[in-house]
Design a protein around this motif. Structure first.
Motif, PDB file in Angstrom:
ATOM      1  N   ALA A 179       3.717   3.382  -4.696  1.00 46.96           N
ATOM      2  CA  ALA A 179       3.447   2.723  -3.456  1.00 46.96           C
ATOM      3  C   ALA A 179       4.055   1.278  -3.341  1.00 46.96           C
ATOM      4  N   TYR A 180       3.514   0.375  -4.405  1.00 48.35           N
ATOM      5  CA  TYR A 180       3.739  -0.913  -4.418  1.00 48.35           C
ATOM      6  C   TYR A 180       4.934  -1.436  -5.248  1.00 48.35           C
TER       7      TYR A 180
ATOM      8  N   TYR B  28      -0.528   4.100  -6.802  1.00 48.24           N
ATOM      9  CA  TYR B  28      -0.546   2.903  -6.661  1.00 48.24           C
ATOM     10  C   TYR B  28       0.947   2.251  -6.947  1.00 48.24           C
TER      11      TYR B  28
END
Length: 58
Positions: free
Chosen positions: A26-27, A23
């Motif tokens: 990815a962000y 997470y």
């Protein structure tokens, strides 16, 4: 050989680690770091335990 099965309590630590790392990677650059730094393995472990035992999102 890959085995597909339902999540068990013994999977929670690894699941929390993989989810939080994926997470954040990815962000990164999309969501502010202040928020991403809160997505820790421990926080995700607690989330997945709640789902496992109560079947609902927290």
């Amino acid at each position: 050989m890959t085995e597909i099965r339902w999540t068990q309590t013994g999977d929670i630590q690894e699941l929390g680690l993989v989810y939080s790392e994926a997470y954040r990677n990815a962000y990164k650059g999309i969501i502010p770091d202040e928020y991403l730094n809160q997505v820790t393995p421990k926080v995700r472990q607690e989330y997945f335990l709640e789902l496992l035992y109560n079947g609902k999102s927290v």
